[in-house]
Design an enzyme around this catalytic site. Sequence first.
Site, PDB file in Angstrom:
ATOM      1  N   HIS A 133       0.833  -1.206   0.000  1.00  0.00           N
ATOM      2  CA  HIS A 133       0.000   0.000   0.000  1.00  0.00           C
ATOM      3  C   HIS A 133       0.872   1.263   0.000  1.00  0.00           C
ATOM      4  O   HIS A 133       0.722   2.144  -0.854  1.00  0.00           O
ATOM      5  CB  HIS A 133      -0.910  -0.018   1.238  1.00  0.00           C
ATOM      6  CG  HIS A 133      -1.832   1.157   1.347  1.00  0.00           C
ATOM      7  ND1 HIS A 133      -3.151   1.110   0.955  1.00  0.00           N
ATOM      8  CD2 HIS A 133      -1.628   2.421   1.790  1.00  0.00           C
ATOM      9  CE1 HIS A 133      -3.715   2.291   1.158  1.00  0.00           C
ATOM     10  NE2 HIS A 133      -2.808   3.110   1.667  1.00  0.00           N
ATOM     11  N   GLU A 134       1.800   1.326   0.946  1.00  0.00           N
ATOM     12  CA  GLU A 134       2.641   2.523   1.043  1.00  0.00           C
ATOM     13  C   GLU A 134       3.554   2.635  -0.172  1.00  0.00           C
ATOM     14  O   GLU A 134       3.831   3.747  -0.649  1.00  0.00           O
ATOM     15  CB  GLU A 134       3.449   2.516   2.341  1.00  0.00           C
ATOM     16  CG  GLU A 134       2.609   2.492   3.621  1.00  0.00           C
ATOM     17  CD  GLU A 134       1.572   3.612   3.703  1.00  0.00           C
ATOM     18  OE1 GLU A 134       1.804   4.699   3.128  1.00  0.00           O
ATOM     19  OE2 GLU A 134       0.506   3.400   4.327  1.00  0.00           O
ATOM     20  N   GLU A 146      -4.747   7.529  -3.313  1.00  0.00           N
ATOM     21  CA  GLU A 146      -5.251   6.254  -2.800  1.00  0.00           C
ATOM     22  C   GLU A 146      -5.516   5.266  -3.933  1.00  0.00           C
ATOM     23  O   GLU A 146      -5.410   4.050  -3.741  1.00  0.00           O
ATOM     24  CB  GLU A 146      -6.526   6.513  -1.979  1.00  0.00           C
ATOM     25  CG  GLU A 146      -6.854   5.451  -0.958  1.00  0.00           C
ATOM     26  CD  GLU A 146      -5.876   5.380   0.228  1.00  0.00           C
ATOM     27  OE1 GLU A 146      -5.952   4.386   0.965  1.00  0.00           O
ATOM     28  OE2 GLU A 146      -5.047   6.305   0.405  1.00  0.00           O
ATOM     29  N   HIS A 193       1.788   4.540  -2.804  1.00  0.00           N
ATOM     30  CA  HIS A 193       1.900   5.995  -2.605  1.00  0.00           C
ATOM     31  C   HIS A 193       3.281   6.483  -3.053  1.00  0.00           C
ATOM     32  O   HIS A 193       3.410   7.509  -3.725  1.00  0.00           O
ATOM     33  CB  HIS A 193       1.702   6.348  -1.126  1.00  0.00           C
ATOM     34  CG  HIS A 193       0.280   6.252  -0.650  1.00  0.00           C
ATOM     35  ND1 HIS A 193      -0.742   6.967  -1.232  1.00  0.00           N
ATOM     36  CD2 HIS A 193      -0.278   5.547   0.370  1.00  0.00           C
ATOM     37  CE1 HIS A 193      -1.889   6.693  -0.587  1.00  0.00           C
ATOM     38  NE2 HIS A 193      -1.622   5.831   0.388  1.00  0.00           N
TER      39      HIS A 193
END
Lengths: 506, 506
Positions: free
Chosen positions: A270-271, A300, A274
Amino acid sequence: MSEEKQYSDKMEKLFELVAELTDLSHISAVLGWDQQVNLPSGGTEERGLQSAALGRIMHEKFASDEVGELIADLEEEVGDLYADTDEARAVKVSKKFYEKQAKVPLPLLMEFIKATTMAHEAWVSAKAQADFSLFEPHLAKIVDLRKQYAELYQPYDHIYDPLLDDYEPGMKTADVKAIFEKLRPQQVQLLQEIAEKEPPDNAFIKQVYKEEYQEIFGRYVITRFGFDWNRGRLDVASHPFTTEFGLGDVRITNRYREGDPGSAIFSTMHEAGHALYGQGLAEKYKRHPLSGAASLAIHESQSRLWENIIGRSQEFWSFFYPSLQMLFPENLADVSLTDFYRGVNKVEPSFIRVEADEATYNLHIMLRLEIELGLMEGTIEVGDLPEIWNSKMKEYLGITPPDDAQGVLQDVHWSGGMIGYFSTYALGNLASVQLWDKLLKDNPNVPDEVAQGKFDTILGWMREHVHQYGSKYEPQEIMIRATGSEITPEPYMAYLRKKYTQIYDL
Amino acid sequence: MSEEKQYSDKMEKLFELVAELTDLSHISAVLGWDQQVNLPSGGTEERGLQSAALGRIMHEKFASDEVGELIADLEEEVGDLYADTDEARAVKVSKKFYEKQAKVPLPLLMEFIKATTMAHEAWVSAKAQADFSLFEPHLAKIVDLRKQYAELYQPYDHIYDPLLDDYEPGMKTADVKAIFEKLRPQQVQLLQEIAEKEPPDNAFIKQVYKEEYQEIFGRYVITRFGFDWNRGRLDVASHPFTTEFGLGDVRITNRYREGDPGSAIFSTMHEAGHALYGQGLAEKYKRHPLSGAASLAIHESQSRLWENIIGRSQEFWSFFYPSLQMLFPENLADVSLTDFYRGVNKVEPSFIRVEADEATYNLHIMLRLEIELGLMEGTIEVGDLPEIWNSKMKEYLGITPPDDAQGVLQDVHWSGGMIGYFSTYALGNLASVQLWDKLLKDNPNVPDEVAQGKFDTILGWMREHVHQYGSKYEPQEIMIRATGSEITPEPYMAYLRKKYTQIYDL
């Protein structure tokens, strides 16, 4: 110095000013990162003063009448702020930033900073003791201050619009409501169908997994994704987050729990999503008014893409599962790829948003949006929140939190005054699938590539259509340019239905 | 707000201004620490711009006419700047800082920053290639700029005085020369006597020691010293250093080499000495004009005390050696405490200052002072430095560096424009013994306490007589107040002679 000038003197002046502000805001990010990752407890007070000093300087530098005049002159110079040029868009973004700085009277800003600092402390205690009453007066104060803030933007269509716009430029409350109203019945319907089926077994994931090896696996995965270690780091903090100190230094954090390997593994992806966005900005936008991101939803869309659409896919695990089995033979040697894939995609209504699976996640968001709208419209009182929270949890997810720590107190956002933020998570989910669908249409071979551990095509497509532009385009513009459509729920629901039909044999 | 006011409005204004400047300089320290400890290579350029932006803001804030007038008014208000009050001393220190900021014309400052940035890069290449000619023009430029800087302080007794004063407030070139002239023949004489004796064997230290265990040992030692982990950290960087982000956050770094455990172990104690000084400032001086240190020599008196007087003593090792043997049984099980103690105190003329033993260290410094004086007086040309360096090494230490990397290019200081800095290392050695002698006189039991791993008395004494005062007193004042004497070489020579007489049977 005999080169022809590319920009007017005033435009150059704006670029210089913003470059300095960008440096200062990146310094501020360094202070914040260090606070989360390294700060000894004794350093908290002084670090707070350091951050405040920097914030004041940034406000002084940008909220002046002189800057206002410069921007007004430049607005005249470029004419249409929505023209498709870097200059026009730079002025548009700078104007918005300036107005956000200059419109807020300094006393209100200071009161907000003070209130949120105190509210954060109160929230930590309230959550630890599962006692909403400790947080209630602070949240009431914050709601009041957010109303005062929103009033500065009159006339508005809805009092929530100015808050939403802070995170999702150009998006209106009515748009989000319309999207969620279409989405909700379909999500609820899907959930009901899933509930009638036999759930997959995920007992294997509720075992002890050595933290060090979780990190080795995470680093391996995101290296293959294309995370540039020369321009970034991965460190340990109490919460996973991503922060940028420039195009050349984009850092992510994670935390590892022995008994919960899924949390760290999916957070890493997830990170990294980003961070890949941050590392993908066009070089020409470094220290430029357009150096930011389009919006939180677009951000997101990237994190959820890598975490879920890719990271929870069958193709992904067909490549990476053997490596995971190598690291954790005692846990996984006897678990088949199919059982593992089904297990990590088990749908299970749960209390905590950040631990929610793909089928239930958006319902957590809708609940929060309804509450935030009620608070801002004045139809919900802060004191009634626990009751309202719990009844909505029952309605949407069929479960009731055992206490407020696992209910209304679970998220940090409101204690920091971040009302208007939550919707962007759900919008990001929708956008991620729209982008993915178009990417697949352009590159039908991508699932095979994922199954071979190759992600160049995906990253290249995102760089071309999303990352490089920074904040040049507003989120809906990005979506139209990249996919031909604004953010819309149908592709996401089709994706969920297809995925769970296969897993749950719906 | 009905409290009686402690200070005049103008004094309050100064305190507020300095508090903000302190915050900004601590932010600058965070950026520097992160650059040494964490920065990915891609982040270098942007980090440089961030640091520069902050430096400019600090200069703008403090080098204004308004600040000059405020300080002039306050000087009148307090009368004697050397009066023993916090207000007088705060004005004195602030005045000095202001003058250093305001006296230097911005173009000269910018030229200096540019020259040192380029010189540092050139020095790195020159050292790597052991080719002084790559560094020579840059150093010539720096010497020229330092001369211009010194000229701003006319009239002076010696052109080197203003440079020295940057690091050692109140100290004159003539004072340092007088001290070194007394010291040198005694150091050379001692060295000759030692050279005639059979050296101890230290082969055991030239083996493989697991880096992880070196760090465990270092952390254990400095915890016992009294390093406050709630207000500090220890991290890995390419060079050991100490930095402060406030009274609540004092960080040290170290580097570990498998084949050279002594380097890391003694560096840990050295840096902890600096950090204990930083952590020992009186609470009332937090973010205060007096929050700094008295001088670099006083700082070094602390680091050398813990590293050498304590850390290389028989009592210290009688307590800690068993722990070291536990961690490294393969290396040390068969080495007796006495042999170990003698081994880590082996005297060996060597090329590199930072690796020098106690008996030779000051000679490295004297050599540098003579060269710096010659450069500033104009009696030494930059082009002749390698030859002069090598002939002085032969004269003082009896050895000739095999190349300039191990000679004139070994230290970073000159590439950063830090001419005037080196003497403080030797002065710190002298001061450390004077402080230690007085401490022992006040507390004769201290050696027994060290042999029991107890350091409270030592730390408490240093806190009381040195640490708490910050920069309130000048270095010689601190020494007179604490020991009754200015910095003088006799106690140091007596200490060395006693120590080596025992080890070498002189």
